[in-house]
Design an enzyme around this catalytic site. Structure first.
Site, PDB file in Angstrom:
ATOM      1  N   ASP A  62       0.824  -1.213   0.000  1.00 23.08           N
ATOM      2  CA  ASP A  62       0.000   0.000   0.000  1.00 23.08           C
ATOM      3  C   ASP A  62       0.854   1.256   0.000  1.00 23.08           C
ATOM      4  O   ASP A  62       0.458   2.284  -0.586  1.00 23.08           O
ATOM      5  CB  ASP A  62      -1.023  -0.014   1.144  1.00 23.08           C
ATOM      6  N   ASP A  63       2.069   1.180   0.603  1.00 25.79           N
ATOM      7  CA  ASP A  63       3.015   2.304   0.469  1.00 25.79           C
ATOM      8  C   ASP A  63       3.323   2.522  -1.012  1.00 25.79           C
ATOM      9  O   ASP A  63       3.331   3.644  -1.506  1.00 25.79           O
ATOM     10  CB  ASP A  63       4.332   1.981   1.168  1.00 25.79           C
TER      11      ASP A  63
ATOM     12  N   ASN B 289      -5.408  -3.150  14.362  1.00 24.13           N
ATOM     13  CA  ASN B 289      -5.368  -4.304  13.434  1.00 24.13           C
ATOM     14  C   ASN B 289      -4.232  -5.273  13.812  1.00 24.13           C
ATOM     15  O   ASN B 289      -4.261  -6.433  13.460  1.00 24.13           O
ATOM     16  CB  ASN B 289      -5.224  -3.863  11.972  1.00 24.13           C
TER      17      ASN B 289
ATOM     18  N   GLU C 299      -3.004  -0.157  15.944  1.00 26.95           N
ATOM     19  CA  GLU C 299      -2.761  -0.312  14.487  1.00 26.95           C
ATOM     20  C   GLU C 299      -1.245  -0.489  14.281  1.00 26.95           C
ATOM     21  O   GLU C 299      -0.438   0.034  15.042  1.00 26.95           O
ATOM     22  CB  GLU C 299      -3.280   0.965  13.794  1.00 26.95           C
TER      23      GLU C 299
ATOM     24  N   ASN D 199       1.344   0.637  12.357  1.00 25.07           N
ATOM     25  CA  ASN D 199       2.362   1.696  12.291  1.00 25.07           C
ATOM     26  C   ASN D 199       2.649   2.306  13.661  1.00 25.07           C
ATOM     27  O   ASN D 199       3.778   2.694  13.956  1.00 25.07           O
ATOM     28  CB  ASN D 199       1.930   2.817  11.331  1.00 25.07           C
TER      29      ASN D 199
ATOM     30  N   HIS E 203      -4.575   1.570   2.693  1.00 23.64           N
ATOM     31  CA  HIS E 203      -4.288   2.484   3.813  1.00 23.64           C
ATOM     32  C   HIS E 203      -3.449   3.684   3.352  1.00 23.64           C
ATOM     33  O   HIS E 203      -3.843   4.828   3.506  1.00 23.64           O
ATOM     34  CB  HIS E 203      -3.501   1.741   4.899  1.00 23.64           C
ATOM     35  N   ASP E 204      -2.266   3.404   2.815  1.00 28.02           N
ATOM     36  CA  ASP E 204      -1.290   4.474   2.585  1.00 28.02           C
ATOM     37  C   ASP E 204      -1.634   5.448   1.464  1.00 28.02           C
ATOM     38  O   ASP E 204      -1.227   6.623   1.534  1.00 28.02           O
ATOM     39  CB  ASP E 204       0.097   3.861   2.357  1.00 28.02           C
TER      40      ASP E 204
END
Ligand code: RIB
Ligand code: CA
Length: 308
Positions: free
Chosen positions: A14-15, A159, A165, A167, A238-239
């Site tokens: 996702d990054d 998550n 989460e 990060n 997400h990212d």
């Protein structure tokens, strides 16, 4: 007017999609640097992946600087079960990148770029906050010069644990340094990023876009969706959320909140404690993204891929 950004990341599928969005023809973002941090996998692999994505996205002149390979205090943590051993499994990207990493440490690049700026650089952390926290500690004068911190992390639930989460959980001490810094923070937590799901119909639309970037993103989503099967209608992007916000803020609904990070709790380490009602008595320090306009988000994301 282009918006200057530094993307601090741990690619991660996702990054990678966030960087591809930021570098696309629909983006008004000027990427000043990409810095990498230990997170999804170790920082060497994350850096290798960032360089490959830069080759794919045509980011030949953007410096990629490798950062810290372990959290400030806690033991290291990875998410290879989500992203694979390489951190970017399932894509047909070349084994080696053409682009080489800069010979500067990410923390020093963050400090140098922000201190040399007119206060117009937005930091976009989409991995653990270790580099950003270290930069703030090493050179506190960057804090008033940071235009905004648009980060992916946290949420009103977790998550990696029920409370935390990934990060934030991967370096809660670093996260608390950033959240308590006084820098203007716009937070994209799971409450909103779980609304950005790559459902089969979206993947369908994506697979008909005929260029290498779109093909790579389709492969990424196919692989990355494995971690979401059975629990979600598709993989959560997400990212790309903070990146999409910087390109088109109208996609998101934001609300003021006070957010602090738990660093002591046996069961709640890494939890972002979100106070919408002012019950803590501490002033709001975050604009919390609570809702996303799904059609507008996907239109932007697909148009970005079409632009390659
Ligand atoms: O919890 C999601 C976050 O953790 C994303 O940034 C993903 O890349 C991983 O770093
Ligand atoms: Ca990430």
């Amino acid at each position: 007017m282009d918006k200057k950004v530094i993307i601090d990341c741990d690619p991660g599928h996702d990054d990678a999609m966030g960087i591809i969005l930021a570098a696309s023809g629909v983006s008004n973002l000027q990427i000043e640097a990409i810095t990498t941090v230990a997170g999804n996998v170790d920082v060497e692999k994350n850096t290798k992946n960032a360089l490959k994505i830069c080759d794919l996205a045509g980011l030949h002149d953007v410096p990629v600087a490798m950062g810290t390979n372990r959290p400030l205090i806690r033991e290291s943590l990875e998410a290879a079960h989500v992203h694979g051993k390489s951190g970017l499994d399932g894509t047909g990207l070349p084994e080696e990148s053409v682009k080489k990493a800069a010979d500067r440490h990410a923390v020093d690049v963050l400090i140098e770029k922000v201190m040399a700026s007119d206060g117009d650089i937005t930091l976009v952390p989409i991995g653990p906050l270790t580099n950003v926290a270290m930069a703030m500690r090493k050179e506190p004068r960057i804090i008033p010069k940071i235009s905004e911190v648009a980060l992916m992390g946290g949420g009103t639930y977790g998550n990696r644990t029920p409370a935390a989460e990934f990060n934030i959980y991967a370096d809660a001490e670093a996260a608390q340094i950033v959240f308590a810094s006084g820098a203007p923070i716009t937070m994209f937590g799971l409450d909103v990023t779980h609304q950005a799901l790559a459902k089969p119909d979206k993947l369908e639309e994506l697979t008909v876009i005929d260029n290498p970037a779109a093909a790579a993103v389709a492969e990424m989503i196919r692989f990355y969706s494995g971690a979401y099967k059975g629990n979600f209608a598709g993989a959560a992007l997400h990212d790309p959320c903070p990146i999409a916000y910087l390109i088109d803020p109208a996609i998101f609904e934001l609300k003021q909140a006070r957010v602090d990070v738990e660093t002591k709790g046996e069961f709640t380490y890494g939890m972002t404690v979100v106070d919408f009602k002012g019950s803590t008595g501490r002033p709001p320090n975050v604009r919390f993204a609570s809702r996303l306009d799904q059609d507008r988000f996907w239109q932007l994301f697909l148009d970005a891929l079409r632009s390659y």
